[in-house]
Write a protein that holds these residues in place. Structure first.
Motif, PDB file in Angstrom:
ATOM      1  N   THR A   1       0.847  -1.197   0.008  1.00 22.16           N
ATOM      2  CA  THR A   1       0.093   0.052  -0.021  1.00 22.16           C
ATOM      3  C   THR A   1       0.817   1.307   0.028  1.00 22.16           C
ATOM      4  N   TYR A   2       0.198   2.248  -0.311  1.00 20.90           N
ATOM      5  CA  TYR A   2       1.010   3.787  -0.058  1.00 20.90           C
ATOM      6  C   TYR A   2      -0.086   4.583   0.335  1.00 20.90           C
ATOM      7  N   GLN A   3       0.201   5.708   0.931  1.00 20.16           N
ATOM      8  CA  GLN A   3      -0.862   6.674   1.094  1.00 20.16           C
ATOM      9  C   GLN A   3      -0.624   7.970   0.325  1.00 20.16           C
ATOM     10  N   SER A   4      -1.593   8.399  -0.139  1.00 14.09           N
ATOM     11  CA  SER A   4      -1.522   9.620  -0.814  1.00 14.09           C
ATOM     12  C   SER A   4      -2.593  10.576  -0.672  1.00 14.09           C
ATOM     13  N   ARG A   5      -2.253  11.954  -0.706  1.00  9.94           N
ATOM     14  CA  ARG A   5      -3.412  12.913  -0.557  1.00  9.94           C
ATOM     15  C   ARG A   5      -4.651  12.197   0.508  1.00  9.94           C
ATOM     16  N   GLY A   6      -4.327  11.728   1.586  1.00  7.22           N
ATOM     17  CA  GLY A   6      -5.174  11.104   2.399  1.00  7.22           C
ATOM     18  C   GLY A   6      -5.680   9.915   2.559  1.00  7.22           C
ATOM     19  N   ASN A   7      -5.589   9.088   1.059  1.00  4.12           N
ATOM     20  CA  ASN A   7      -6.254   8.026   0.873  1.00  4.12           C
ATOM     21  C   ASN A   7      -5.243   6.913   0.859  1.00  4.12           C
TER      22      ASN A   7
ATOM     23  N   ARG B   1      -8.780   3.831 -19.707  1.00  3.67           N
ATOM     24  CA  ARG B   1     -10.414   3.276 -19.458  1.00  3.67           C
ATOM     25  C   ARG B   1     -10.705   3.922 -17.822  1.00  3.67           C
ATOM     26  N   ILE B   2      -9.564   4.447 -17.430  1.00  2.87           N
ATOM     27  CA  ILE B   2      -9.889   4.774 -15.941  1.00  2.87           C
ATOM     28  C   ILE B   2      -9.339   6.142 -15.948  1.00  2.87           C
ATOM     29  N   GLU B   3     -10.104   6.882 -15.329  1.00  2.00           N
ATOM     30  CA  GLU B   3     -10.114   8.476 -14.899  1.00  2.00           C
ATOM     31  C   GLU B   3      -8.592   8.720 -14.415  1.00  2.00           C
ATOM     32  N   VAL B   4      -8.046   9.592 -14.803  1.00  2.00           N
ATOM     33  CA  VAL B   4      -6.671   9.642 -14.306  1.00  2.00           C
ATOM     34  C   VAL B   4      -6.663  10.628 -13.038  1.00  2.00           C
ATOM     35  N   ASP B   5      -6.106   9.824 -12.034  1.00  2.00           N
ATOM     36  CA  ASP B   5      -6.137  10.300 -10.576  1.00  2.00           C
ATOM     37  C   ASP B   5      -4.627  10.518 -10.363  1.00  2.00           C
ATOM     38  N   ASN B   6      -4.351  12.081 -10.086  1.00  2.00           N
ATOM     39  CA  ASN B   6      -2.840  12.303  -9.999  1.00  2.00           C
ATOM     40  C   ASN B   6      -2.396  11.740  -8.732  1.00  2.00           C
ATOM     41  N   ALA B   7      -3.372  11.370  -7.515  1.00  2.00           N
ATOM     42  CA  ALA B   7      -2.691  10.740  -6.363  1.00  2.00           C
ATOM     43  C   ALA B   7      -2.282   9.269  -6.708  1.00  2.00           C
ATOM     44  N   LYS B   8      -2.576   8.875  -7.639  1.00  2.00           N
ATOM     45  CA  LYS B   8      -2.280   7.337  -7.879  1.00  2.00           C
ATOM     46  C   LYS B   8      -0.920   6.992  -8.611  1.00  2.00           C
ATOM     47  N   LYS B   9      -0.216   6.183  -8.108  1.00  2.00           N
ATOM     48  CA  LYS B   9       1.102   6.077  -9.244  1.00  2.00           C
ATOM     49  C   LYS B   9       0.829   5.267 -10.312  1.00  2.00           C
ATOM     50  N   ASN B  10      -0.080   4.261 -10.315  1.00  2.00           N
ATOM     51  CA  ASN B  10      -0.572   3.745 -11.295  1.00  2.00           C
ATOM     52  C   ASN B  10      -2.061   3.941 -11.756  1.00  2.00           C
TER      53      ASN B  10
ATOM     54  N   SER C   1     -11.722  12.710   0.140  1.00  2.00           N
ATOM     55  CA  SER C   1     -12.223  12.419  -1.386  1.00  2.00           C
ATOM     56  C   SER C   1     -13.303  13.511  -1.621  1.00  2.00           C
ATOM     57  N   LYS C   2     -13.881  13.334  -2.903  1.00  2.00           N
ATOM     58  CA  LYS C   2     -14.737  14.245  -3.197  1.00  2.00           C
ATOM     59  C   LYS C   2     -16.100  14.336  -2.559  1.00  2.00           C
ATOM     60  N   PHE C   3     -16.285  13.425  -1.753  1.00  2.00           N
ATOM     61  CA  PHE C   3     -17.755  13.178  -0.950  1.00  2.00           C
ATOM     62  C   PHE C   3     -17.399  13.668   0.449  1.00  2.00           C
TER      63      PHE C   3
END
Ligand code: AMP
Ligand code: ZN
Length: 473
Positions: free
Chosen positions: A146-152, A179-188, A199-201
């Motif tokens: 795992t890794y943590q990024s921007r709180g998640n 196929r997947i929305e680019v989320d800059n918090a993710k490495k892949n 999150s956005k919620f």
């Protein structure tokens, strides 16, 4: 007896089923996301899973079956983008997410009952198993996935040797974000959230404390955590619809195997879609039918079950009212024949070899990767043959119904109930009154004429000391 073979998505072939423990099967089926009523596409998948369970029972296995209730974490896309389905529904209906979950869970359980689907041993709400999810995330974290990024907290798929093996995903050729929305918090782009704190919620009402901060779980961790908690780190069968192969089940496997370091589930079974107007029936298209809609149109839930049994679970099934009409007609013919058999039970013996063959044929069909169209053909052969006695027919049919689940033993009651629903009580009462008046005037021919009318309506009339009584025949 023909051995049970099941199509295992993991190896893309039919395989002989061998349980981990003798005579026991541990089974997990993904449950409904309870933000709306189940549509009949969802229910097709639950019918397929019920047939699997009944076939395992028919093969003398003892089953431990767990199903989750997704009341948290499932976004409008199966990956991490979109909105939370529960939150959206709560907003739309001006209710709390908890009330939404309660209402649609009850409605779903009623659907299962009406479809004669055997209930799981555990039907587990995701929101009641947050601790198990946190425990599993900790195990995954301890093993370095795992890794943590921007709180998640994210699952790092680059740490897995065989991520995507279930779906045969070719990650090298899948462009980032295609196929997947680019989320800059993710490495892949294929990494996925295990635990959301940011999150956005922000309006998400369902939140819990965790080692990573107050938040809530991702959808995939819930099934991995609930299944391993109730069935252990290694179990026999996991099922769902085919849409779950590339993301949800792929991610479930990645998480569970990262936590245990071992192979997780032996057999993965997936049901094909119910198609409606050329598309997969789905809630997002806003054109979906529920069991209640069918009932309002006078199709009983068991007619829908019969309709589903008419197609192999790995084949697409096109929904149309014309095919549902013919399913209703066929089921009615089956029930009429069964009542006729019941009324004429005999003690004569038919061809014993032939009885054995019929039973063997039925087993060959169900054990051949749940070939229900084939199994129905054997049932029809039993109904039509004159080579065996009625008692023998009846016994075979009731035996087959352990798998078909059409409530064949209830045929008489079901037919009667249907007639009762159809009888116009006001008209019957009116005719009874007219007949009484005719009798008082000793107009016997008119009284007989009315009795005949009632008879044609399926009503039996009895004249007694207390006056005239009537009942449905
Ligand atoms: P969900 O509530 O979206 O998690 O779906 C519940 C179950 O229904 C899952 O196993 C899905 O794969 C399955 N499903 C969804 N749409 C269809 C469909 N059109 N036909 C058959 N199964 C479906
Ligand atoms: Zn699941």
């Amino acid at each position: 007896m023909e051995k049970l073979k099941l199509y295992n998505t993991l190896h893309r072939k039919k395989e002989e089923f061998k349980p981990i423990e003798p005579e026991k099967v541990k089974l997990y089926t993904c449950g409904l996301t309870v933000y709306d009523y189940a549509h009949i596409g969802n229910l097709r998948t639950y019918i397929f899973e019920d047939v699997l369970k009944r076939t395992l029972q028919y093969n003398n296995y003892d089953i431990l079956h767990v199903m989750n209730i997704t009341d948290i974490g499932h976004l409008t896309s199966d990956a991490d983008e979109g909105q939370d389905k529960m939150v959206l529904s709560a907003k739309k209906e001006h209710k709390s997410v908890w009330k939404i979950a309660e209402h649609y869970t009850k409605a779903f359980e009623k659907d299962l009952k009406n479809l004669n689907i055997l209930f799981p041993d555990y039907h587990v709400k995701a929101t009641e198993e947050i601790e198990a999810m946190i425990d599993l995330i900790k195990r995954i974290e301890d093993n370095g996935y795992t890794y943590q990024s921007r709180g998640n907290v994210y699952f790092d798929i680059s740490k897995c040797e065989d991520y995507g093996k279930l779906a045969n995903l070719d990650l090298d050729n899948l462009q980032a974000g295609a196929r997947i929305e680019v989320d800059n918090a993710k490495k892949n782009p294929h990494d996925f959230v295990l635990w959301f704190t940011k999150s956005k919620f922000d309006d998400q009402e369902m939140k819990w404390d965790s080692p990573w901060g107050k938040g809530y779980p991702g959808w995939h961790i819930e099934c991995a955590a609930i299944s391993t908690k109730y069935l252990g780190d290694h179990f026999d069968i996991h099922c769902g619809g085919i849409d779950h192969i590339p993301v949800h089940h792929t991610n479930e496997i990645a998480q569970a195997e990262a936590a245990t370091g071992e192979k997780w589930v032996n057999y993965w079974l997936h049901g094909e879609f119910l198609i409606f107007k050329h598309h997969k029936m789905s809630k997002s298209r806003n054109e979906f039918l529920t069991l209640e809609t069918l009932k309002e149109k006078d199709y009983s839930p068991l007619v829908y079950r019969y309709f589903c049994l008419g197609a192999h679970y790995r084949k697409k099934l096109n929904f149309s009212y014309e095919s549902l009409d013919s399913a209703r007609e066929s089921l009615k013919r089956i029930r009429d024949k069964i009542v006729h058999i019941e009324d004429n039970l005999d003690t004569s013996f038919g061809d014993a070899q032939y009885i054995k063959k019929l039973k063997g044929d039925f087993i060959s069909q169900i054990n051949n990767d749940l070939n229900m169209p084939g199994a129905l053909a054997v049932m029809w052969e039993v109904l039509k043959t004159d080579k065996i006695g009625n008692k023998e027919k009846y016994d075979l049919l009731m035996d087959f119904d352990k798998v078909l689940g059409l409530r064949l033993e209830d045929s008489r009651r079901i037919i009667k109930q249907k007639k009762q629903e159809k009888v116009n009580t006001d008209l019957v009462e009116k005719l009874i009154k007219e007949r009484e008046e005719a009798r008082e005037k000793k107009n016997w021919s008119k009284a007989d004429e009315i009795r005949e009318k009632l008879d044609n309506l399926g009503v039996e009339v009895r004249d007694g000391a207390k006056g005239t009584e009537w009942r449905i025949k």
